[in-house]
Scaffold this motif. Structure first.
Motif, PDB file in Angstrom:
ATOM      1  N   PRO A 166     -20.331 -21.075  12.761  1.00  9.69           N
ATOM      2  CA  PRO A 166     -20.241 -22.129  11.704  1.00  9.69           C
ATOM      3  C   PRO A 166     -19.556 -21.569  10.280  1.00  9.69           C
ATOM      4  N   GLU A 170     -15.644 -22.940   9.343  1.00  7.92           N
ATOM      5  CA  GLU A 170     -15.623 -24.172   8.268  1.00  7.92           C
ATOM      6  C   GLU A 170     -14.345 -24.154   7.716  1.00  7.92           C
ATOM      7  N   PHE A 204     -20.656 -29.775  15.594  1.00  8.28           N
ATOM      8  CA  PHE A 204     -19.742 -29.276  14.542  1.00  8.28           C
ATOM      9  C   PHE A 204     -18.644 -30.016  14.456  1.00  8.28           C
TER      10      PHE A 204
END
Length: 338
Positions: A166, A170, A204
């Protein structure tokens, strides 16, 4: 005596020379490794990417398509009749362009670097221009272990591979991944396409305001056929490598049924791109677990629809069964542990 001495001196010089050369090459590669490893986490492509991709496309067309008869094609569901042979439906392509932030979820994962397939194919056919997609915005989430294998990591980084975490993903506008990962790669069968899905990629996507679009690698298990009847010790070793060191490896048959033959079976390798799932209405739901389940249901339904569409469009693989299994995400396992 002199001959023996001459031979000994020559042998010593050869060994010393080879050792120094190996040390020099190793030092240079270690320096290169240390410098280039930063790209494994950067949201920026390497400067030499376009030149390398152009070189790979040349050999891909020459060797795989012209010589070995493995013709790669794109099938895009929003285009008229899929537009597998030309992509002339610009209206359909512009519908994809509406989704400016997308998680491209690819499967089944076997041998041919599925997460890289869409970006590579789009660039080869020039389809990204008509879609309004900047290739510099597309990356691929790859297993961490790949970035520690010499030379393979250089190829992965060059093709846009980045560590699947992640923190690294990002802020990326578009990236491709294989939700089933190594777990899926080592469980494929000759007459079965198997997808193993966790909810992490959808969670996500919702958090980062990304839409989700399935990619189906229709001939992933035809170009290199997985060997299903493996001995028990081999299966155990495969799964041990996956659990302990995060490394997966396929055992396959290439052309003429020869195990580990790098020459693929001649076939039309179709990368099917489904209809993007707009996640906007699910992002602000109070119960995020419910939102994730709803998006997952839409994703699975679209994967099944795309699979049948590809069977109809190509007229092939009618005997193949699509199996989809849900797996627990890490967060779900942690909840149970707590």
């Amino acid at each position: 005596m002199n001959n023996e001495l001459f031979f000994t001196n020559s042998l010593v010089k050869a060994v010393v020379g080879a050792s120094l050369s190996t040390l020099l090459v190793s030092s240079l590669y270690a320096t290169w490794w240390a410098w280039s490893h930063k790209y494994a986490t950067l949201r920026k492509h390497v400067p030499w990417r376009r030149a390398v991709v152009a070189y790979l496309i040349f050999w891909d067309v020459l060797i795989f398509e012209k010589i070995l008869g493995m013709d790669r094609k794109l099938h895009m569901s929003l285009c008229k009749k899929g537009s597998r042979d030309g992509y002339t439906d610009d209206t359909g392509l512009r519908k994809y362009a509406k989704h400016s932030r997308v998680c491209w979820a690819a499967g089944p994962h076997h041998l041919l670097l599925p997460s890289f397939a869409f970006a590579f194919q789009a660039e080869r056919d020039g389809i990204h221009d008509k879609m309004g997609v900047d290739m510099d915005d597309i990356f691929t989430a790859a297993a961490t272990i790949l970035f520690y294998i010499p030379f393979l990591r250089d190829l992965v980084i060059t093709l846009g591979g980045r560590i699947a975490s992640p923190e690294v993903l990002e802020g990326m506008k578009m990236f491709a991944l294989a939700p089933g990962g190594i777990h899926e790669m080592i469980r494929q069968g000759e007459n079965h396409d198997r997808l193993y899905l966790r909810t992490g990629f959808i969670r996500f996507a919702l958090r980062k305001n990304l839409d989700v679009c399935p990619i189906y690698l229709f001939d992933e298990n035809e170009c290199y056929k997985p060997i299903s009847d493996l001995p028990e010790w081999c299966v155990t070793f495969q799964r041990w490598c996956h659990r302990r060191i995060g490394l997966g490896f396929s055992i396959w048959k290439g052309r003429w049924g020869i195990p580990f033959n790098p020459l693929p079976n001649g076939c039309e390798y179709v990368v099917g791109v489904g209809r993007p799932i707009d996640t906007a209405k699910f992002r602000d739901m109070e119960d995020q677990d419910e939102a994730i389940e709803k998006v997952m249901e839409l994703y699975i339904a679209e994967v099944r629809r795309l699979f049948k569409e590809l069977q109809t469009d190509t007229g092939r693989r009618k005997d193949v069964v699509l199996e989809i299994e849900r797996l627990q995400s890490r967060s779900q396992r942690n909840k149970k542990t707590d």
